[in-house]
Write an enzyme that holds these catalytic residues in place. Sequence first.
Site, PDB file in Angstrom:
ATOM      1  N   ASP A  95       0.864  -1.159   0.000  1.00  0.00           N
ATOM      2  CA  ASP A  95       0.000   0.000   0.000  1.00  0.00           C
ATOM      3  C   ASP A  95       0.910   1.222   0.000  1.00  0.00           C
ATOM      4  O   ASP A  95       2.009   1.163   0.515  1.00  0.00           O
ATOM      5  CB  ASP A  95      -0.866  -0.044   1.259  1.00  0.00           C
ATOM      6  N   LYS A  96       0.488   2.328  -0.531  1.00  0.00           N
ATOM      7  CA  LYS A  96       1.457   3.415  -0.669  1.00  0.00           C
ATOM      8  C   LYS A  96       1.680   4.199   0.622  1.00  0.00           C
ATOM      9  O   LYS A  96       2.776   4.248   1.137  1.00  0.00           O
ATOM     10  CB  LYS A  96       1.031   4.360  -1.783  1.00  0.00           C
TER      11      LYS A  96
END
Lengths: 59, 779
Positions: free
Chosen positions: B452-453
């Site tokens: 996930d960023k």
Amino acid sequence: MSVIYILLPVALFIAAVAVGAFIWAGRRGEFDGLETPAVRMLFDDDPPEPPAREPKRPD
Amino acid sequence: MSAAAVGASQAARDEASGHASPACAHCGLPVPSGLIESGAERQFCCNGCRSVWGVLHSCGLEQYYRVRASAADSELVPAATTGRRYDEFDDPTFQQLYVRPVQGGLFSTEFFLQGVHCAACVWLVEKLPVVAAGVVESLLDLPKSLVRITWDPMRIRTSAIARTLDSLGYPPHPARDVRTRNLRRVDERRFLGRIAVAGACTGNAMLLALALYSGSVSGGLSAELQTFFRWLSMAIGLLALAWPGSLFFRGAWAALRTRTPHLDLPIAIGLGVGAIAGVINTVFSLGEIYFDSLTVLVFLLLVGRWIQYRQQRGAAAGDRVAAGTISLSGRLEIITQAAGADTRVGKLMELVEHCARARPPIVRFTDRIAGWFVVAAVALSLVTLAYWLQRQPARAADNAAALLIVTCPCALGLATPLAVTVAIGRGARRRILIKGGDALEKLAVPGTIVLDKTGTITTGRTALVRWEGPEHVKPLVAALERSVNHPIARAFVDAFPNSAGLVAEEIEQQLGGGVRGLVGGHRVVIGSPAYLQSADVVIPPELRASLDSILAAGLTPVCVAVDGALAACAGLGDRVREDAPVAIARLGRLGWKVRVLSGDHPDVVAAAARRIAIPVEHAVGGATPEAKLAEIEQLVRTSPVVMVGDGVNDAAALTAATVGIAVHGGAEASLAAADVYLNRPGLAGIVELIHAARGMMRMIRIALVTSLLYNAFAASLAVTGLISPLIAAILMPISSFTVIGLAFGQRSFPRSPISARGNIINGGREPTSTPDARAAQCP
């Protein structure tokens, strides 16, 4: 040397008392937490009540 | 370093960089500039510290600061108070569940406390009777953060006790599973008693054996004395077998009855054969007696089980993770609050405990092998017995017993689960919480990692990413933004710590727009392009190009105008972590393929992916929870997938992945769905986790091979009659200790624990006075 016929059973009886004491202490929770009592010994007894003074900063 | 020394050095560094940051009167950490009250006699970094300071002084407990200064392990942490009322603690249902009456008309209960982290906390919590009249006793168990409180219900209510604890900085929660814990406590005490008896028997049996041996060496013991000693040995030995040793016989009987081979079986047979042989030899004055070996065996085996048990309990409940970490960081026995949340949180914790107890595949595998091993060992010993009865009957019993004693599936029964437990325990000290050993096992095989960023690759905070403008504008910006309390302002202050002693005056803020003021005689305007336009600032074409490139990079544009002319453009955004490219390269070298799957805007995700050298087709932005789930399910079909996420929209994907890792600051739903919880920001933890998984599995394999070789060697010695049961009894513990030593010597996680404030940039050590660290210290 024949005294050992009395000595040994007496010694074993004393050992049994010691083990009994250990088990009794264990039942009362003496050995439940072994880490915290080591920390408690750092605490000083409370000093006598000091007069109201400026709060002490950590220093 | 004492609290004040750190504070003083902080202040000194602050002085050097051009501004003074006062220290919080309670925790000693620097007070952020936005919270300084001018003219106040003392400053606090947060309301928690302020309220705890107040309570301490009104109750005359200032000694706390002296105790804390002298406690070697205390860390600077702001006080955590919640200000809750805790009225539900007075509810009859609560009382029935958690409070029990004790003698003297008093009540007693156990609370789990947040915020307990050092010896000074023990001092303070145990001073509760001073602070709350009516409390009789308060005993804190430091590693578990559990306090047992006894009070007089006529003088104080449960909720008042809870409020007091909260006001001291230790929000309480009812301790779960009191009944189970009490039962477990009784079991533990009984086990300790067994060990005591076994130890006493062992010592005395060994003394008697020593007498018998010396007698036979030095030229003879009188027959009466010999007989006396032998009968005493037998009495002691049989006592050891009947009381502490009965554990093994009962286990072996259960194994026989349920037809599941169990390690207790060969132990029980060995003990039994040795005992029978010894009794016969004593009663009929025949050969050797083995009661010293038998008692030692019982004693050491019990001690071994005790150590293993405490290891497992410690790992599951979380080692004492330092400083200010909250309940979620490792105490898996946590809280159930009132009614509604009760079911959900309770189920979450049940799930977690269930997973912790669930045995990973490698352990199940070794258990099965251990079963076969036991059967083989028993069969082989019978064969040995039969063989030697035909050749030299006097040696038959010895050899068969020696075989049973010396063969030890130690790697199987002991070392493998121990290696898993040790790895999990060490991981907890590094703030990586692993729910079950199977996660570690799966992580040892490379596959695909999906990130996930926000929060993993990037810092998750607004920071200055691009600056297009001259150097001399920076101090002006710093001076003006210093007095503004806004994430964007903080980003500028972090980036430009030196404001050259300038002070901003006539400051005007517009929410959502910007800020303007007078700095060193210049009119400075900082804000969005729209804000500057409203201040009649014209954007020249050359800076228009900079602005466009900032927008194209997915950053938030902020413009700076000095004396009516546009001077600089800044791009703010979520900065990629410094260690991210390195970490991703290392993951690649370990054989993992890295992808990004984020709900953020695709342009932003693409920009971040470029900065960490991930091919753009592997970086997907704008993903909905359903899209994430679909992507993971697709990937899982081809290779193991590790999903790393922190938001609620990651929960389903985390469950679908082979291993789900929830990151620092994650939502509760993803915590429940994940197999691992990383309580550290950034990717370094993931790299460490994977290294650890491989290290653990490698050590398990080494231990298995070692054990196999040892058993083959030792068994052949026993079968051919080359070792006596005595030698066997020495060899076996040596091999066990060796294999256990291997389990502890595993090169999985580094040994050094990580404190709550260690960050990835300095590898988990205490942070220096960087702006990042200062900002992170006070919530």
